[in-house]
Design a protein around this motif. Structure first.
Motif, PDB file in Angstrom:
ATOM      1  N   ILE A  17      23.860  66.410  -0.647  1.00 62.39           N
ATOM      2  CA  ILE A  17      24.747  67.456  -0.152  1.00 62.39           C
ATOM      3  C   ILE A  17      24.151  68.014   1.133  1.00 62.39           C
ATOM      4  N   TYR A  18      24.937  68.013   2.207  1.00 60.31           N
ATOM      5  CA  TYR A  18      24.448  68.430   3.512  1.00 60.31           C
ATOM      6  C   TYR A  18      25.458  69.382   4.159  1.00 60.31           C
ATOM      7  N   ARG A  19      24.979  70.164   5.100  1.00 56.10           N
ATOM      8  CA  ARG A  19      25.840  71.112   5.806  1.00 56.10           C
ATOM      9  C   ARG A  19      25.647  70.941   7.304  1.00 56.10           C
ATOM     10  N   GLY A  20      26.760  70.800   8.035  1.00 52.86           N
ATOM     11  CA  GLY A  20      26.701  70.705   9.480  1.00 52.86           C
ATOM     12  C   GLY A  20      26.874  72.057  10.125  1.00 52.86           C
ATOM     13  N   GLY A  21      26.446  72.172  11.360  1.00 56.26           N
ATOM     14  CA  GLY A  21      26.556  73.435  12.071  1.00 56.26           C
ATOM     15  C   GLY A  21      27.956  73.669  12.606  1.00 56.26           C
ATOM     16  N   ALA A  22      28.241  74.928  12.917  1.00 56.76           N
ATOM     17  CA  ALA A  22      29.505  75.316  13.558  1.00 56.76           C
ATOM     18  C   ALA A  22      29.205  75.738  14.984  1.00 56.76           C
ATOM     19  N   PHE A  23      30.082  75.370  15.912  1.00 56.76           N
ATOM     20  CA  PHE A  23      29.824  75.614  17.330  1.00 56.76           C
ATOM     21  C   PHE A  23      31.084  76.146  18.000  1.00 56.76           C
ATOM     22  N   ALA A  24      30.886  77.080  18.911  1.00 57.60           N
ATOM     23  CA  ALA A  24      32.019  77.674  19.618  1.00 57.60           C
ATOM     24  C   ALA A  24      32.816  76.589  20.333  1.00 57.60           C
ATOM     25  N   SER A  25      34.144  76.726  20.311  1.00 56.88           N
ATOM     26  CA  SER A  25      34.997  75.703  20.890  1.00 56.88           C
ATOM     27  C   SER A  25      36.289  76.326  21.392  1.00 56.88           C
ATOM     28  N   ALA A  26      36.824  75.749  22.472  1.00 59.42           N
ATOM     29  CA  ALA A  26      38.132  76.163  22.964  1.00 59.42           C
ATOM     30  C   ALA A  26      39.255  75.454  22.215  1.00 59.42           C
ATOM     31  N   LEU A  27      38.905  74.473  21.389  1.00 54.34           N
ATOM     32  CA  LEU A  27      39.899  73.733  20.630  1.00 54.34           C
ATOM     33  C   LEU A  27      40.331  74.512  19.400  1.00 54.34           C
ATOM     34  N   ARG A  28      41.563  74.306  18.992  1.00 54.74           N
ATOM     35  CA  ARG A  28      42.094  75.008  17.828  1.00 54.74           C
ATOM     36  C   ARG A  28      41.572  74.427  16.529  1.00 54.74           C
ATOM     37  N   ARG A  29      41.126  73.173  16.560  1.00 54.51           N
ATOM     38  CA  ARG A  29      40.591  72.523  15.366  1.00 54.51           C
ATOM     39  C   ARG A  29      39.266  71.871  15.727  1.00 54.51           C
ATOM     40  N   THR A  30      38.420  71.666  14.735  1.00 53.37           N
ATOM     41  CA  THR A  30      37.126  71.047  14.988  1.00 53.37           C
ATOM     42  C   THR A  30      37.331  69.659  15.588  1.00 53.37           C
ATOM     43  N   PHE A  31      36.607  69.352  16.647  1.00 48.89           N
ATOM     44  CA  PHE A  31      36.691  68.049  17.288  1.00 48.89           C
ATOM     45  C   PHE A  31      36.363  66.957  16.269  1.00 48.89           C
ATOM     46  N   GLY A  32      37.232  65.941  16.183  1.00 53.75           N
ATOM     47  CA  GLY A  32      37.057  64.888  15.193  1.00 53.75           C
ATOM     48  C   GLY A  32      35.745  64.146  15.318  1.00 53.75           C
ATOM     49  N   GLY A  33      35.275  63.937  16.557  1.00 56.33           N
ATOM     50  CA  GLY A  33      34.004  63.245  16.743  1.00 56.33           C
ATOM     51  C   GLY A  33      32.843  64.005  16.139  1.00 56.33           C
ATOM     52  N   GLN A  34      32.915  65.332  16.163  1.00 61.84           N
ATOM     53  CA  GLN A  34      31.850  66.141  15.558  1.00 61.84           C
ATOM     54  C   GLN A  34      31.825  65.945  14.047  1.00 61.84           C
ATOM     55  N   GLY A  58      37.127  56.380   8.605  1.00 64.26           N
ATOM     56  CA  GLY A  58      37.324  57.781   8.272  1.00 64.26           C
ATOM     57  C   GLY A  58      38.763  58.224   8.392  1.00 64.26           C
ATOM     58  N   TYR A  59      39.126  59.230   7.585  1.00 59.41           N
ATOM     59  CA  TYR A  59      40.452  59.843   7.643  1.00 59.41           C
ATOM     60  C   TYR A  59      40.300  61.337   7.859  1.00 59.41           C
ATOM     61  N   PHE A  60      41.010  61.846   8.859  1.00 58.77           N
ATOM     62  CA  PHE A  60      41.052  63.277   9.124  1.00 58.77           C
ATOM     63  C   PHE A  60      42.214  63.862   8.311  1.00 58.77           C
ATOM     64  N   LEU A  61      41.893  64.570   7.244  1.00 59.85           N
ATOM     65  CA  LEU A  61      42.891  64.983   6.265  1.00 59.85           C
ATOM     66  C   LEU A  61      43.451  66.377   6.525  1.00 59.85           C
ATOM     67  N   ARG A  62      42.612  67.276   7.031  1.00 61.65           N
ATOM     68  CA  ARG A  62      43.050  68.631   7.368  1.00 61.65           C
ATOM     69  C   ARG A  62      42.324  69.051   8.636  1.00 61.65           C
ATOM     70  N   PRO A  63      42.931  69.933   9.429  1.00 57.17           N
ATOM     71  CA  PRO A  63      42.226  70.412  10.621  1.00 57.17           C
ATOM     72  C   PRO A  63      41.043  71.281  10.230  1.00 57.17           C
ATOM     73  N   GLY A  64      39.879  70.963  10.800  1.00 58.01           N
ATOM     74  CA  GLY A  64      38.696  71.778  10.539  1.00 58.01           C
ATOM     75  C   GLY A  64      38.716  73.049  11.367  1.00 58.01           C
ATOM     76  N   LYS A  65      37.992  74.050  10.898  1.00 54.62           N
ATOM     77  CA  LYS A  65      37.884  75.324  11.612  1.00 54.62           C
ATOM     78  C   LYS A  65      36.588  75.309  12.420  1.00 54.62           C
ATOM     79  N   PRO A  66      36.675  75.357  13.753  1.00 50.72           N
ATOM     80  CA  PRO A  66      35.480  75.217  14.593  1.00 50.72           C
ATOM     81  C   PRO A  66      34.418  76.288  14.350  1.00 50.72           C
ATOM     82  N   ASP A  67      34.834  77.486  13.909  1.00 51.61           N
ATOM     83  CA  ASP A  67      33.877  78.580  13.733  1.00 51.61           C
ATOM     84  C   ASP A  67      33.244  78.600  12.354  1.00 51.61           C
TER      85      ASP A  67
END
Length: 287
Positions: A17-34, A58-67
């Protein structure tokens, strides 16, 4: 913008089980590459160094929240003598936003070899660095090049692009990470997984200039073919063989400066028309 090492750094919470960081973004959803890059790092943390990743789906199932950070749950599907398989589920707020399978192949293996030739393209040094004229950019292009200022992305202009009449839509892009990276092939692989989502869906727009679309990556498949460096120039040869039903299929072949084919990518993305521009996703510019 944080360095790619920080973006791809995932924290171990518990076994697998791992956790990735959150980073400020001008995009409305988390960038898929991240999301894909962090998921791949999580998968590799559970695999012996005798194996290297050779493919991901990979499948992008829901838009991620960048924050908000995403949590990645790794399942050990198979541990064989030559191949290892992992499944990774990315979760935010109890909901799955991303699902990926990754396959790893033992490093010391041998077989037949061949590859396509690298298509013609002008040297990247002869193309404009978009960061040099960022203040002149507008709309999606301005957001795009501001969001990824650590990446040198140079799209081959249409008047310098050698095209094939059999292809419906195509573009070529030179790209690299601007800063020197350590001699760690795993980092270069995960960096390229991050970079591979840049500009690819934009290749579908080259046949529909002036048409505003709502864009989002739906699925992403990638094969790693030969060692490379993500901080050296790579040519991304992109085509979109079909679009319809608000979805576009795109394909990419990635070559290093010496002409070695180092990776291949296939992606389907949302390209919906009739959406007010104010809510259209800002993802990647078309030339």
């Amino acid at each position: 913008m944080p360095d790619i090492e920080e973006i791809l750094s995932v924290e171990r919470i518990d076994d697998d089980i791992y956790r990735g960081g959150a980073f400020a973004s001008a995009l409305r959803r988390t960038f898929g590459g991240q999301v894909a890059g962090q998921a791949l790092v999580a998968a590799t943390r559970t695999v012996s160094s005798e194996f290297a990743v050779h493919s991901l789906h990979g499948y992008f199932l829901r838009p991620g929240k960048p924050d908000q950070p995403a949590v990645f749950l790794v399942e050990r599907i198979r541990d064989g003598r030559s191949f290892v398989t992992r499944r990774v589920t990315g979760v935010q707020n109890g909901e799955t936003i991303f699902s990926m399978s990754a396959s790893f192949h033992i490093v010391d293996d041998h077989g037949i070899e061949h590859q396509d030739s690298m298509p013609p393209a002008p040297d990247p040094e002869t193309l404009a660095d978009q960061q040099d004229k960022r203040d002149q950019l507008r709309g999606n292009a301005k957001v795009f090049f501001s969001e990824w200022e650590n990446f040198d992305i140079r799209i081959v202009p249409r008047d310098r692009l050698v095209t094939n009449d059999a292809f419906a839509a195509q573009q070529r892009v030179w790209f690299r990470y601007r800063k020197p990276l350590p001699d760690d092939q795993l980092l270069h692989v995960c960096t390229l997984a991050y970079m591979s989502d840049m500009t690819l869906l934009g290749s579908s727009a080259t046949a529909h200039r002036g048409v505003e679309t709502q864009n989002a990556s739906l699925d992403h498949a990638m094969w790693f073919l030969r060692p490379f460096r993500a901080d050296d120039w790579l040519l991304y040869d992109q085509t979109s063989p079909s679009a319809g039903g608000a979805r576009a299929l795109t394909q990419g072949r990635i070559f290093d400066r010496a002409g070695r084919m180092v990776a291949a990518v296939t992606q389907e993305g949302l390209t919906r028309t009739g959406v007010p521009h104010s809510i259209a996703s800002v993802t990647r510019p078309a030339t």
